[in-house]
Enzyme design. Structure first.
Site, mmCIF file in Angstrom:
data_model
loop_
_atom_site.group_PDB
_atom_site.id
_atom_site.type_symbol
_atom_site.label_atom_id
_atom_site.label_comp_id
_atom_site.label_asym_id
_atom_site.label_seq_id
_atom_site.Cartn_x
_atom_site.Cartn_y
_atom_site.Cartn_z
ATOM 1 N N CYS A 178 -44.741 19.751 71.730
ATOM 2 C CA CYS A 178 -45.362 19.549 72.930
ATOM 3 C C CYS A 178 -46.880 20.298 72.950
ATOM 4 O O CYS A 178 -47.576 19.846 73.849
ATOM 5 C CB CYS A 178 -44.511 19.926 74.111
ATOM 6 S SG CYS A 178 -42.885 19.261 74.132
ATOM 7 N N HIS A 196 -48.473 21.187 80.486
ATOM 8 C CA HIS A 196 -47.461 20.493 80.030
ATOM 9 C C HIS A 196 -46.356 20.215 81.044
ATOM 10 O O HIS A 196 -45.894 21.170 81.619
ATOM 11 C CB HIS A 196 -47.003 21.155 78.782
ATOM 12 C CG HIS A 196 -45.937 20.429 78.216
ATOM 13 N ND1 HIS A 196 -46.233 18.914 77.826
ATOM 14 C CD2 HIS A 196 -44.519 20.658 77.911
ATOM 15 C CE1 HIS A 196 -45.078 18.594 77.097
ATOM 16 N NE2 HIS A 196 -44.166 19.518 77.447
ATOM 17 N N ASN A 226 -41.003 14.520 80.479
ATOM 18 C CA ASN A 226 -41.651 15.264 79.676
ATOM 19 C C ASN A 226 -41.918 14.129 78.519
ATOM 20 O O ASN A 226 -41.013 13.831 77.531
ATOM 21 C CB ASN A 226 -40.868 16.190 78.869
ATOM 22 C CG ASN A 226 -41.367 17.225 77.717
ATOM 23 O OD1 ASN A 226 -42.492 16.715 77.271
ATOM 24 N ND2 ASN A 226 -40.933 18.215 77.466
HETATM 25 N N1 COA Z 1 -26.687 18.062 84.939
HETATM 26 C C1 COA Z 1 -25.801 18.551 85.725
HETATM 27 N N2 COA Z 1 -25.315 19.958 85.392
HETATM 28 C C2 COA Z 1 -25.829 20.512 84.119
HETATM 29 C C3 COA Z 1 -26.906 19.525 83.513
HETATM 30 C C4 COA Z 1 -27.235 18.347 83.797
HETATM 31 N N3 COA Z 1 -27.892 17.583 83.093
HETATM 32 N N4 COA Z 1 -27.175 20.241 82.621
HETATM 33 C C5 COA Z 1 -26.500 21.681 82.403
HETATM 34 N N5 COA Z 1 -25.829 21.475 83.643
HETATM 35 C C6 COA Z 1 -25.018 22.536 84.150
HETATM 36 C C7 COA Z 1 -24.591 23.572 83.059
HETATM 37 O O1 COA Z 1 -23.325 23.162 82.512
HETATM 38 C C8 COA Z 1 -24.376 24.747 83.846
HETATM 39 O O2 COA Z 1 -22.999 24.786 84.655
HETATM 40 P P1 COA Z 1 -22.265 26.219 84.926
HETATM 41 O O3 COA Z 1 -23.082 26.886 85.775
HETATM 42 O O4 COA Z 1 -21.138 25.625 85.699
HETATM 43 O O5 COA Z 1 -21.877 26.699 83.430
HETATM 44 C C9 COA Z 1 -25.610 24.620 85.006
HETATM 45 O O6 COA Z 1 -25.850 23.381 84.941
HETATM 46 C C10 COA Z 1 -26.582 25.395 84.648
HETATM 47 O O7 COA Z 1 -27.166 25.263 83.407
HETATM 48 P P2 COA Z 1 -28.324 25.810 82.725
HETATM 49 O O8 COA Z 1 -28.295 25.321 81.216
HETATM 50 O O9 COA Z 1 -28.374 27.410 82.945
HETATM 51 O O10 COA Z 1 -29.648 24.996 83.385
HETATM 52 P P3 COA Z 1 -30.953 25.561 83.684
HETATM 53 O O11 COA Z 1 -31.258 25.881 84.862
HETATM 54 O O12 COA Z 1 -31.129 26.356 82.262
HETATM 55 O O13 COA Z 1 -31.608 24.163 83.447
HETATM 56 C C11 COA Z 1 -32.826 22.973 81.600
HETATM 57 C C12 COA Z 1 -31.510 23.340 81.981
HETATM 58 C C13 COA Z 1 -32.750 22.057 80.249
HETATM 59 C C14 COA Z 1 -33.527 21.856 82.544
HETATM 60 C C15 COA Z 1 -33.938 24.134 81.417
HETATM 61 O O14 COA Z 1 -33.239 25.212 80.699
HETATM 62 C C16 COA Z 1 -35.199 23.794 80.807
HETATM 63 O O15 COA Z 1 -36.074 22.971 81.531
HETATM 64 N N6 COA Z 1 -35.298 24.421 79.781
HETATM 65 C C17 COA Z 1 -36.643 24.381 79.138
HETATM 66 C C18 COA Z 1 -36.946 23.148 78.712
HETATM 67 C C19 COA Z 1 -38.238 22.919 77.898
HETATM 68 O O16 COA Z 1 -39.321 23.477 78.575
HETATM 69 N N7 COA Z 1 -38.063 22.223 76.987
HETATM 70 C C20 COA Z 1 -39.350 21.644 76.385
HETATM 71 C C21 COA Z 1 -40.112 22.620 75.798
HETATM 72 S S1 COA Z 1 -41.497 21.497 75.335
#
Ligand code: COA
Length: 332
Positions: free
Chosen positions: A116, A257, A287
């Site tokens: 990215c 980004h 993204n």
């Molecule tokens: N829909 C619904 N629920 C979801 C889900 C989805 N797509 N993905 C995860 N969950 C659930 C999980 O199972 C978890 O449930 P639990 O609490 O019962 O265990 C809960 O939601 C929280 O999950 P978590 O993984 O902690 O979510 P998060 O707040 O970290 O969000 C991302 C997930 C991927 C959106 C986030 O981590 C993120 O944006 N990460 C960075 C991404 C990034 O920058 N990527 C590219 C870099 S270039």
């Protein structure tokens, strides 16, 4: 001798017409619109559909728009830097394929891989080519067909990414204090196992087993990436402000980004910027990896004024991250 600087003098962009909404994703994986919107800020993204269509096809559209706007032809290009993680093929480079498709007979070029942050690294590279005085029209293309490497059964990744591509032209200027002014760019390969494609490269070439294990798709440990991204992007953005004695009032736009709205908010907050100074397209494009930054410039081009201070910032797999300070060079 007068110092030669590199200035962006034209912008092009392309997003495919097909839209994938959160409601569409609800039918594909266990997720819902409310969760996606509140956790990421994304409502919909674009998907490139059509047999045989690839990243270079989006580039043809975007680059032809740019050439038209600048009033030059493909033969005026000296160098093409194609920033992507979804090149049409492992080789030849998408720069070669693009040069052929647009008829750029006088350019050399290559692909640049930095996830990215690719467009930022491409912009830095192009700047140095211009500053050395030998190259006059350098094209930086950034874009991805992320849908080609996303697992639409994996709710951790399929909600985030979309397809799209943008490009900028850099030209020399002797005007003082305009164009690309400063950069802070970083890599840290100890982050390489948190966001990557497990198979398909020379370590694990494609086999039936790797395909059955779905290892050709993007794998992401979202929580870890989030933790690094949220501090990484804010750190370099604050650093570039400090180094250039910029206050929040001096900055016209943060061009961040777009991986997660919460990461963008944290960066803006650290810089002391209000939401009115932050370019956002994550809601409608998601993204787009290498496409995000040039697409933001493309969408905002008409609002940008000569002399505006822009801070471009990104974080990506690798890990790769950085910030570039630009003084915008033209009024549209
Ligand atoms: N829909 C619904 N629920 C979801 C889900 C989805 N797509 N993905 C995860 N969950 C659930 C999980 O199972 C978890 O449930 P639990 O609490 O019962 O265990 C809960 O939601 C929280 O999950 P978590 O993984 O902690 O979510 P998060 O707040 O970290 O969000 C991302 C997930 C991927 C959106 C986030 O981590 C993120 O944006 N990460 C960075 C991404 C990034 O920058 N990527 C590219 C870099 S270039």
């Amino acid at each position: 001798m007068t110092k030669i600087s590199a200035a962006i003098t034209a912008v092009g962009g392309y997003v495919p017409p097909d839209v994938l909404t959160n409601l569409d994703l609800e039918k594909m994986v266990d997720t819902n619109d409310e969760w996606i919107l509140s956790r990421t800020g994304i409502k919909e993204r674009r998907i490139l559909k059509g047999e045989g269509l690839a990243t270079s096809d989006m580039a043809v559209e975007a680059v032809n728009e740019l050439l038209r706007k600048r009033g030059i032809t493909a033969n005026d290009l000296d160098l093409i830097i194609f920033c992507t993680v979804t090149g049409d093929k492992i080789f030849p480079s998408s720069a070669c394929i693009l040069a052929d498709k647009i008829g750029a007979k006088n350019a050399f070029g290559y692909d640049l891989s930095a996830a990215c942050s690719g467009f930022l690294f491409g912009l830095e590279t192009a700047t140095r080519f211009i500053e050395c005085g030998r190259y006059k029209n350098v094209l930086v293309v950034g874009g991805d067909k992320m849908s080609s490497i996303i697992d639409y059964t994996d709710r951790n990744t399929c909600i985030i990414f979309g397809d799209g591509l943008g490009c900028v032209l850099l030209e020399p200027t002797e005007e003082e204090n305009i164009g690309v002014i400063d950069s802070v760019l970083k890599i840290d390969g100890s982050g390489r196992n948190f966001l990557y494609q497990k198979a398909g490269g020379s370590q694990y070439p494609p086999t039936h087993e790797t395909i059955d294990a779905r290892e050709h798709f993007v794998y992401q440990d979202g929580k870890t990436v989030f933790k690094f991204a949220v501090t990484g992007m804010a750190d370099v953005s604050a650093q570039i402000m400090e180094r250039n004695n910029l206050t929040a009032d001096d900055i016209a736009w943060l061009v961040p980004h777009q991986a997660n709205l919460r990461i963008i908010d944290a960066t803006a907050e650290r810089m002391g910027l209000g939401k009115d100074k932050v370019m956002i397209n994550i809601d409608h494009f998601g993204n787009t990896t290498n496409g995000t930054l040039p697409l933001l410039l493309w969408e905002w081009e008409k609002k940008l004024k000569k002399g505006d201070n822009l801070v471009l910032a990104a974080f990506g797999g690798g890990f790769t991250w950085g910030a570039i300070y630009i003084k915008w060079a033209y009024n549209s």
